[in-house]
Design a protein around this motif. Structure first.
Motif, PDB file in Angstrom:
ATOM      1  N   LYS A 394       1.347 109.489  56.896  1.00 52.51           N
ATOM      2  CA  LYS A 394       2.590 110.270  56.926  1.00 52.51           C
ATOM      3  C   LYS A 394       3.450 109.904  58.133  1.00 52.51           C
ATOM      4  CE  LYS A 394       0.563 114.212  54.468  1.00 52.51           C
ATOM      5  NZ  LYS A 394       0.122 115.627  54.583  1.00 52.51           N
ATOM      6  N   ASP A 395       2.808 109.727  59.287  1.00 57.02           N
ATOM      7  CA  ASP A 395       3.566 109.333  60.478  1.00 57.02           C
ATOM      8  C   ASP A 395       4.252 107.990  60.254  1.00 57.02           C
ATOM      9  OD1 ASP A 395       2.793 111.616  61.775  1.00 57.02           O
ATOM     10  OD2 ASP A 395       1.219 110.664  62.960  1.00 57.02           O
ATOM     11  N   LEU A 396       3.509 107.046  59.681  1.00 53.85           N
ATOM     12  CA  LEU A 396       4.090 105.719  59.449  1.00 53.85           C
ATOM     13  C   LEU A 396       5.217 105.798  58.418  1.00 53.85           C
ATOM     14  CD1 LEU A 396       2.460 102.322  59.381  1.00 53.85           C
ATOM     15  CD2 LEU A 396       3.760 102.989  57.363  1.00 53.85           C
ATOM     16  N   ILE A 397       5.009 106.553  57.342  1.00 58.73           N
ATOM     17  CA  ILE A 397       6.060 106.702  56.324  1.00 58.73           C
ATOM     18  C   ILE A 397       7.318 107.297  56.936  1.00 58.73           C
ATOM     19  CG2 ILE A 397       6.716 107.976  54.237  1.00 58.73           C
ATOM     20  CD1 ILE A 397       3.709 107.729  53.388  1.00 58.73           C
ATOM     21  N   ALA A 398       7.132 108.335  57.760  1.00 61.31           N
ATOM     22  CA  ALA A 398       8.283 108.992  58.387  1.00 61.31           C
ATOM     23  C   ALA A 398       9.046 108.031  59.284  1.00 61.31           C
ATOM     24  CB  ALA A 398       7.816 110.202  59.180  1.00 61.31           C
ATOM     25  N   ASN A 399       8.335 107.270  60.094  1.00 59.27           N
ATOM     26  CA  ASN A 399       9.003 106.329  60.991  1.00 59.27           C
ATOM     27  C   ASN A 399       9.675 105.195  60.220  1.00 59.27           C
ATOM     28  OD1 ASN A 399       8.511 107.501  63.560  1.00 59.27           O
ATOM     29  ND2 ASN A 399       6.378 106.888  63.408  1.00 59.27           N
ATOM     30  N   TYR A 400       9.048 104.752  59.151  1.00 53.84           N
ATOM     31  CA  TYR A 400       9.645 103.699  58.320  1.00 53.84           C
ATOM     32  C   TYR A 400      10.938 104.203  57.682  1.00 53.84           C
ATOM     33  CZ  TYR A 400       9.947 100.092  54.678  1.00 53.84           C
ATOM     34  OH  TYR A 400      10.365  99.070  53.850  1.00 53.84           O
ATOM     35  N   GLN A 401      10.914 105.438  57.167  1.00 52.41           N
ATOM     36  CA  GLN A 401      12.115 105.992  56.557  1.00 52.41           C
ATOM     37  C   GLN A 401      13.199 106.269  57.593  1.00 52.41           C
ATOM     38  OE1 GLN A 401      10.620 109.391  54.367  1.00 52.41           O
ATOM     39  NE2 GLN A 401      10.108 108.148  52.576  1.00 52.41           N
ATOM     40  N   ASN A 402      12.790 106.599  58.817  1.00 45.38           N
ATOM     41  CA  ASN A 402      13.756 106.824  59.903  1.00 45.38           C
ATOM     42  C   ASN A 402      14.203 105.511  60.559  1.00 45.38           C
ATOM     43  OD1 ASN A 402      13.609 109.592  59.547  1.00 45.38           O
ATOM     44  ND2 ASN A 402      12.056 109.873  61.137  1.00 45.38           N
ATOM     45  N   GLU A 403      13.656 104.379  60.083  1.00 39.73           N
ATOM     46  CA  GLU A 403      13.942 103.047  60.635  1.00 39.73           C
ATOM     47  C   GLU A 403      13.536 102.925  62.096  1.00 39.73           C
ATOM     48  OE1 GLU A 403      18.012 102.110  59.826  1.00 39.73           O
ATOM     49  OE2 GLU A 403      17.680 101.924  57.673  1.00 39.73           O
ATOM     50  N   ALA A 404      12.567 103.749  62.497  1.00 39.34           N
ATOM     51  CA  ALA A 404      12.067 103.701  63.878  1.00 39.34           C
ATOM     52  C   ALA A 404      10.878 102.749  63.943  1.00 39.34           C
ATOM     53  CB  ALA A 404      11.662 105.102  64.342  1.00 39.34           C
ATOM     54  N   LYS A 484      19.024  97.456  78.989  1.00 38.58           N
ATOM     55  CA  LYS A 484      20.233  98.279  79.013  1.00 38.58           C
ATOM     56  C   LYS A 484      20.891  98.387  77.651  1.00 38.58           C
ATOM     57  CE  LYS A 484      21.304  97.386  83.861  1.00 38.58           C
ATOM     58  NZ  LYS A 484      22.277  96.824  84.830  1.00 38.58           N
ATOM     59  N   LYS A 485      20.700  97.362  76.813  1.00 43.28           N
ATOM     60  CA  LYS A 485      21.351  97.355  75.511  1.00 43.28           C
ATOM     61  C   LYS A 485      20.538  98.078  74.449  1.00 43.28           C
ATOM     62  CE  LYS A 485      23.680  92.943  76.411  1.00 43.28           C
ATOM     63  NZ  LYS A 485      23.848  91.541  75.960  1.00 43.28           N
ATOM     64  N   GLU A 486      19.385  98.551  74.788  1.00 41.75           N
ATOM     65  CA  GLU A 486      18.497  99.179  73.810  1.00 41.75           C
ATOM     66  C   GLU A 486      19.086 100.491  73.314  1.00 41.75           C
ATOM     67  OE1 GLU A 486      15.992  98.911  71.366  1.00 41.75           O
ATOM     68  OE2 GLU A 486      14.793  98.045  72.972  1.00 41.75           O
ATOM     69  N   GLY A 487      19.288 100.618  72.009  1.00 41.75           N
ATOM     70  CA  GLY A 487      19.746 101.872  71.433  1.00 41.75           C
ATOM     71  C   GLY A 487      18.577 102.815  71.244  1.00 41.75           C
ATOM     72  N   SER A 488      18.873 104.108  71.148  1.00 44.90           N
ATOM     73  CA  SER A 488      17.789 105.074  71.021  1.00 44.90           C
ATOM     74  C   SER A 488      17.211 105.043  69.609  1.00 44.90           C
ATOM     75  CB  SER A 488      18.279 106.479  71.361  1.00 44.90           C
ATOM     76  OG  SER A 488      19.219 106.916  70.404  1.00 44.90           O
ATOM     77  N   TYR A 782      23.209 116.645  68.841  1.00 45.59           N
ATOM     78  CA  TYR A 782      24.481 116.143  69.347  1.00 45.59           C
ATOM     79  C   TYR A 782      24.485 116.179  70.865  1.00 45.59           C
ATOM     80  CZ  TYR A 782      26.120 117.097  64.558  1.00 45.59           C
ATOM     81  OH  TYR A 782      26.276 117.129  63.199  1.00 45.59           O
ATOM     82  N   ASP A 783      25.321 115.326  71.480  1.00 38.87           N
ATOM     83  CA  ASP A 783      25.529 115.439  72.916  1.00 38.87           C
ATOM     84  C   ASP A 783      26.621 116.475  73.181  1.00 38.87           C
ATOM     85  OD1 ASP A 783      28.041 114.217  72.580  1.00 38.87           O
ATOM     86  OD2 ASP A 783      27.335 112.254  73.239  1.00 38.87           O
ATOM     87  N   ASP A 784      26.936 116.744  74.449  1.00 38.64           N
ATOM     88  CA  ASP A 784      27.891 117.809  74.763  1.00 38.64           C
ATOM     89  C   ASP A 784      29.338 117.424  74.497  1.00 38.64           C
ATOM     90  OD1 ASP A 784      28.244 116.024  76.816  1.00 38.64           O
ATOM     91  OD2 ASP A 784      27.684 117.398  78.429  1.00 38.64           O
ATOM     92  N   LYS A 785      29.563 116.189  74.014  1.00 36.61           N
ATOM     93  CA  LYS A 785      30.907 115.775  73.599  1.00 36.61           C
ATOM     94  C   LYS A 785      31.051 115.836  72.077  1.00 36.61           C
ATOM     95  CE  LYS A 785      31.857 112.740  77.547  1.00 36.61           C
ATOM     96  NZ  LYS A 785      30.693 113.195  78.328  1.00 36.61           N
ATOM     97  N   GLY A 786      29.992 116.282  71.408  1.00 38.13           N
ATOM     98  CA  GLY A 786      30.039 116.415  69.966  1.00 38.13           C
ATOM     99  C   GLY A 786      29.620 115.179  69.207  1.00 38.13           C
ATOM    100  N   ASN A 787      29.060 114.190  69.886  1.00 41.88           N
ATOM    101  CA  ASN A 787      28.612 112.964  69.222  1.00 41.88           C
ATOM    102  C   ASN A 787      27.185 113.118  68.722  1.00 41.88           C
ATOM    103  OD1 ASN A 787      31.040 111.491  69.930  1.00 41.88           O
ATOM    104  ND2 ASN A 787      30.224 111.417  72.020  1.00 41.88           N
ATOM    105  N   LEU A 788      26.965 112.784  67.470  1.00 39.13           N
ATOM    106  CA  LEU A 788      25.614 112.792  66.926  1.00 39.13           C
ATOM    107  C   LEU A 788      24.816 111.666  67.573  1.00 39.13           C
ATOM    108  CD1 LEU A 788      23.746 114.137  64.767  1.00 39.13           C
ATOM    109  CD2 LEU A 788      24.485 112.327  63.194  1.00 39.13           C
ATOM    110  N   LEU A 789      23.613 111.965  68.046  1.00 41.87           N
ATOM    111  CA  LEU A 789      22.809 110.948  68.696  1.00 41.87           C
ATOM    112  C   LEU A 789      22.407 109.863  67.694  1.00 41.87           C
ATOM    113  CD1 LEU A 789      20.395 112.924  71.064  1.00 41.87           C
ATOM    114  CD2 LEU A 789      22.717 112.118  71.493  1.00 41.87           C
ATOM    115  N   PRO A 790      22.233 108.602  68.155  1.00 40.61           N
ATOM    116  CA  PRO A 790      21.805 107.525  67.257  1.00 40.61           C
ATOM    117  C   PRO A 790      20.494 107.869  66.556  1.00 40.61           C
ATOM    118  CG  PRO A 790      22.499 106.625  69.376  1.00 40.61           C
ATOM    119  CD  PRO A 790      22.460 108.115  69.532  1.00 40.61           C
ATOM    120  N   SER A 791      20.358 107.395  65.333  1.00 36.78           N
ATOM    121  CA  SER A 791      19.153 107.553  64.497  1.00 36.78           C
ATOM    122  C   SER A 791      19.024 108.944  63.880  1.00 36.78           C
ATOM    123  CB  SER A 791      17.879 107.224  65.276  1.00 36.78           C
ATOM    124  OG  SER A 791      17.920 105.914  65.776  1.00 36.78           O
TER     125      SER A 791
END
Length: 828
Positions: A394-404, A484-488, A782-791
Motif C-alpha cells: 500500500k505504501d508503494l502504491i500510494a507513492n507511485y500514484q503520488n509520483e513520489a 537547490k533545484k530539487e522540488g518537493s 497551501y503556503d501563506d501566499k495561497g500557493n498549493l504546495l508541489p505534489s
C-alpha cells in the motif's frame, strides 16, 4: 551497494603518505601470496594530494576506520617512495592484517632523521640486512636489497621475499598479474582478492552478515579517478575462475539493459538492487552450472512468469524489503501466477493478492539478489511487486500514484546522467540512509560518528556491473549534486493498520527525544495507539471512552520529558511517553465531563492548571491533581459550549468560556470577571481568536466581531456566510465557504467538494494552511501566499495534523487512510 563501501574505505590510508613518477610492474612479483587487498600508486605524491583535496573521500575522515588507517600510515611516514609503489593488506587471520609497502630503492627513500636512524636495530637473514624500528609500540621491518625496498609489519613477509629471490621461486597469482598489466598505468589501482573479500569487509562492518559463503569473484581491479574535487569515480573489471561457481558467473553472457526500477522505488527508500536479463534461459543455464546441475534438466518453478519478465530487483526500505519485477508481457505474467494467487483486498483500485508459494523468487534469485520470502503481491502497470505484508504494498502504491518515486527526483536524474545508460546488475544507495543502516552494524561510537556526517551534497551513490566481452565491468561513483533545484515531493512513509476503524483523526505530538513527532490515534474500541514517525506501533492502551478534543502535552516533572493529558466523558488521564499512567492523574468522575481538557501554563513555568468542565460546573486542578481553591469560577450561569481558553494579551491573562446562553465570560486567573460583556452572541464552532491585541469571535453566519480589552464590541463586514470554515494563527488567516478559499485576503476558487479541517499550522518558520476534501479523499496544503504546495493534493480521508515529522526540520503530516488505517506522509 554494500561492496562499494569497502572500496571507498580502503583508500584513506593513502591520504597520509607521499611522492612521484615511473611505472614498473616487475614489483608485483614481490606481492605477498595472502594479500587480500592491494593498492598500486604510479604517481604517489600526485595521488596523495588529489585524495586530500577530494571532498567525497574526506566525508569519512572522522570515522574509526580513518583513525585506524591513520595509525597504520604513521608507520610509513619516514619513507618517501619516488617510483611505482604497492601497498598490500596481508591476511593473518579472520580479522587481522599485516601491511607491506613495496617500491624501488632510491637514495632519498629512507629518512635521514637522526632520531629515526638511531632507533634502528638490524639482523641478518640469508645474507640480507633486515632493519627494525618500533613506532607507537608496533615493530616495523624494512630492507633495501637489489634495488628493491620492502617495509612491513611482519618479519615473515620480508624473509619470504628474500627466500623467493634466492631460490628463484615466483608465487605471483597469474590472474592478478594479468589484471595489473592491463590496468590503467596512469591512475592508482585497487585490487581485491575474491576469496578474502568478505572477511576483509567484516573488519570494517563487523556485524554485517552475507547471505552465502560463496566467493563473489576471483580478482576485482579498480581504477581510482580523483580528478574532480566533488566526485569519486571508480572504474574496473572483475574476473572469475570460469568454473561457473563464483557469484559473478551468474552474469555470464547476460546483455546489459536500461534499469526501470527507479520509476517505482519510493524516493525515501534506502536503495535498490536491480538485475536485467533479456534472455531468461541464459540466466537459468548459469544458475544450473552454479548449482552443479545439468542445464537441460534444471527446472525453476514458475518459469513462464520469469520468461515474461526482463528485470527483477529489491527495494530496500528502512527495515523492510520489496521485490519488483518488470513484465514485458503483463497478461502472461498474470496468468502464470493465477494458480497460486488469491485476491485479499483492493487498495485504490489495485488488487492485492495472497500468494501461496512464498519462496519461488528466492529459488530463482537467492544467490544473486538474496530476496526475502513474500506472502502478497500487486500488479501496478507493468510492475509486479511482492512483499511480506499488504502494508508495504500500500505504501508503494500510494507513492507511485503520488509520483513520489526516485526517478522523479532532481538529484537522482542528475546522478543517473553520469552513469552508464545500461547495466546488468546495478546498486543504488541513498548515502544518508546507507550510513544509518551501516551504523547499526558497527559499535556505538562509530555509529554516532556516521550519523553526524552531512551527506546533503552527496545524496546518492551508485555501482553498476556491466557484462560484456566475457568480463564484468564495474562503474561506481559518488558525485556532488546541487540540491537547490530539487522540488518537493510528498512521500508516504507508512500506512498503519489499526485493529478497528478510527474514532477520530490522528494527532501529531512532540517526541522529546528525537525532536520530531509521534502519532496518537484512538479507534472505535477506545484503544489509544502511539505510532512512531516511521509507522511502527509502539504501544496500545485501552481507555474507558472516547477522548474529548485534542490531547495536550505537559511536562509535569519539569525535566523535558513530556506526557499526554486528556479527558474522556468519565476520566482524566495523564499518560507517560511509554504508555504508563502518571499517578495521581488516573481520576474517575461520576458526573459526565462534557468538554475537552484545558491545560494552562500561564508564565511558561510548567506550573499547570487543568480545567475540567461538566456542563456548567468547572473544576481547576494543579500539577499535583489538587483542587485550586483560589479559582473562584466554580459554576457558570449556563452550560459551557466549548473547551475553556487561555489568551495572553500584553502582560494580562484572560480565561474565556463560551456559554450556551450566548454569553462570553472573560475572566482573570482567579476566575473573576475581567471584561464584563452585556451583549450576547450566536457562537459558531470556532474558538475565540487573538486579533491585533483584541479578541475575535465568529458567529454562525460568519459575522466577525472584535472585542477590545476595554469591552468595546465591533461587528465587522463582510460576513463569511453560513457553513464557513475559518482559522487564524498569528498574522496568517484562512477561510473557506463552499469552494471559495481566502488566504491572507487572497481569493481563489477551488474544485467543488466536501471540505473539512481547514486550519493554519506553523512549522520550520513558515505558516501552512491545510484542508481535506472528504468527497474525493484529497489533502491540500497551501503556503501563506495561497500557493498549493508541489505534489499536492495527495490521498487522505480526514483532517490532517501537520508539523516537523522525524526531526525539527523534516516536514510531514498524518491523516486517515482507509477506515481502519493511519497514513504518515513526509514532504521532501
Amino acid at each position: 551497494m554494500r561492496k562499494l563501501a569497502l572500496l571507498f574505505c580502503l583508500l584513506f590510508i593513502l591520504i597520509k603518505c607521499e611522492k612521484a613518477p615511473t611505472t614498473d610492474t616487475s614489483l608485483l612479483h614481490l606481492i605477498p601470496q595472502k594479500s587480500a587487498a592491494i593498492i598500486r600508486v604510479p604517481y604517489w605524491e600526485d595521488f596523495s594530494e588529489s585524495l586530500k583535496a577530494n571532498d567525497p573521500a574526506n566525508l569519512l575522515s572522522e570515522t574509526n576506520l580513518d583513525q585506524t588507517l591513520l595509525e597504520y600510515s604513521e608507520l610509513f611516514k619516514n619513507f618517501k617512495p619516488v617510483d611505482e609503489t604497492y601497498l598490500s593488506f596481508v591476511a593473518l587471520g579472520d580479522n587481522d592484517y599485516d601491511l607491506a609497502l613495496i617500491t624501488e630503492s632510491n637514495p632519498k627513500l629512507v629518512s635521514k632523521d637522526s632520531v629515526f636512524i638511531n632507533s634502528i636495530s638490524t639482523y641478518d637473514y640469508e645474507g640480507v640486512s633486515i632493519n627494525t624500528i618500533t613506532i607507537h609500540d608496533t615493530p616495523l621491518h624494512y630492507l633495501n636489497y637489489n634495488s628493491i625496498f620492502i617495509a612491513s609489519t611482519s618479519k615473515l613477509i620480508l624473509e619470504n621475499a628474500i627466500l623467493q629471490n634466492n631460490t628463484g621461486r615466483d608465487p605471483i597469482d597469474a590472474s592478478l598479474e594479468k589484471m595489473i598489466k592491463t590496468s590503467n598505468a596512469q591512475r592508482a589501482n585497487l585490487y581485491l582478492k575474491g576469496s578474502r573479500f568478505k572477511k576483509l569487509f567484516r573488519t570494517i562492518i563487523p556485524k554485517f552478515k552475507f547471505s552465502s559463503n560463496t566467493t563473489p569473484f576471483e580478482w576485482l581491479a579498480v581504477d581510482i579517478d580523483l580528478n574532480t574535487v566533488g566526485s569519486l569515480q571508480l572504474n574496473g573489471v572483475a574476473t572469475t575462475s570460469n568454473d561457473g561457481k563464483q557469484a559473478l558467473d551468474l552474469l555470464k553472457n547476460m546483455d546489459p539493459a536500461k534499469s526501470k526500477i527507479a520509476s517505482i522505488t519510493p524516493s525515501t527508500s534506502r536503495g535498490f538492487i536491480s538485475f536485467n536479463y533479456s534472455d531468461w534461459e541464459t540466466y537459468r543455464t548459469n544458475l544450473a552450472i552454479y548449482k552443479n546441475a545439468a542445464p537441460k534438466e534444471f527446472k525453476i518453478p514458475f518459469s513462464e512468469y520469469f520468461q515474461s519478465t526482463a528485470e527483477t530487483g529489491i527495494i530496500y526500505k528502512e527495515n523492510e524489503q520489496l521485490i519488483v519485477s518488470l513484465s514485458s508481457d503483463v497478461e502472461t505474467s498474470t496468468i502464470s501466477l493465477a494458480s497460486v494467487s488469491t485476491e485479499k483486498e483492493n487498495f485504490r483500485d489495485i488488487p492485492i493478492y495472497a500468494i501461496s508459494d512464498s519462496t519461488f523468487l528466492q529459488k530463482a534469485f537467492g544467490e544473486l539478489l538474496d530476496p526475502p520470502a513474500v506472502q502478497f503481491y500487486s500488479a501496478i502497470d507493468s510492475y509486479f511487486v511482492f512483499a511480506k505484508n499488504p502494508t508495504l504494498l500500500k505504501d508503494l502504491i500510494a507513492n507511485y500514484q503520488n509520483e513520489a518515486v526516485l526517478a522523479n527526483t532532481v538529484s537522482f536524474i542528475a546522478f543517473a546522467s553520469k552513469m552508464s545508460d545500461e547495466s546488468t546488475l546495478s546498486f543504488y544507495g541513498n548515502t544518508k540512509h546507507l550510513a544509518d543502516y551501516i551504523s547499526e552494524k558497527v559499535d556505538k561510537k562509530e555509529a554516532a560518528t556516521l550519523k553526524d556526517i552531512d551527506f546533503k551534497n552527496y545524496p546518492e551513490s551508485f555501482l553498476q556491473l556491466i557484462q560484456a566481452d566475457d568480463f564484468t565491468y564495474l562503474n561506481a561513483a559518488v558525485h556532488k549534486i546541487n540540491q537547490k533545484k530539487e522540488g518537493s515531493q510528498v512521500v508516504q512513509v507508512a500506512s498503519v493498520k489499526l485493529d478497528n476503524d478510527l474514532l477520530s483523526p490522528p494527532q501529531m505530538l512532540k517526541n522529546y527525544r528525537t525532536k520530531g513527532q509521534d502519532i496518537l490515534v484512538q479507534d472505535i474500541s477506545n484503544i489509544l495507539y502511539r505510532i512512531n514517525s516511521s509507522g511502527k506501533i509502539e504501544w496500545k492502551k485501552e481507555l474507558d471512552g472516547p477522548i474529548l478534543g485534542k490531547i495536550k502535552q505537559v511536562d509535569l516533572y519539569k525535566n523535558g520529558r513530556l506526557q499526554y493529558a486528556f479527558t474522556t466523558p468519565s476520566h482524566f488521564y495523564i499518560i507517560a511517553s511509554d504508555g504508563d499512567l502518571v499517578k495521581p492523574f488516573d481520576i474517575d468522575y461520576t458526573d459526565k465531563i462534557t468538554q475537552p481538557l484545558a491545560a494552562f501554563d500561564y508564565d511558561g513555568s510548567r506550573d499547570y492548571r487543568f480545567l475540567i468542565v461538566q456542563n456548567d460546573n468547572v473544576t481547576m486542578l494543579d500539577r499535583e491533581a489538587k483542587k485550586v481553591d483560589g479559582f473562584l469560577y466554580k459554576k457558570a450561569p449556563a452550560e459551557i459550549l466549548q473547551e475553556a481558553q487561555h489568551i495572553r494579551l500584553g502582560n494580562k491573562d484572560y480565561i474565556l468560556f463560551q456559554l450556551k446562553s450566548g454569553k462570553l465570560e472573560i475572566l482573570n486567573r482567579r476566575g473573576e470577571t475581567r471584561i464584563p460583556l452585556k451583549e450576547k452572541f450566536t457562537f459558531s464552532n470556532n474558538p475565540v481568536f487573538e486579533d491585533s491585541n483584541n479578541f475575535l469571535v465568529l458567529e454562525t453566519d460568519g459575522t466577525p466581531i472584535t472585542i477590545s480589552q476595554s469591552g468595546k464590541i465591533t461587528r465587522q463586514k463582510p460576513k463569511l456566510g453560513a457553513g464557513f470554515q475559518f482559522d487564524k494563527l498569528n498574522e496568517t488567516e484562512a477561510s473557506l465557504v463552499e469552494n471559495k478559499l481566502i488566504i491572507n485576503k487572497r481569493n481563489q476558487e477551488i474544485e467543488l467538494g466536501i471540505y473539512t479541517g481547514l486550519h493554519v499550522k506553523y512549522a520550520s518558520n513558515k505558516s501552512y494552511i491545510c484542508v481535506t476534501d472528504l468527497q474525493e479523499k484529497r489533502v491540500f496544503i497551501y503556503d501563506d501566499k495561497g500557493n498549493l504546495l508541489p505534489s499536492f493534493p495527495v490521498y487522505g480521508a480526514s483532517k490532517i495534523d501537520f508539523g516537523a515529522l522525524k526531526s525539527s526540520k523534516d516536514l510531514g503530516f498524518t491523516t486517515q487512510g482507509e477506515s481502519d488505517s493511519v497514513i504518515i506522509y513526509q514532504i521532501n
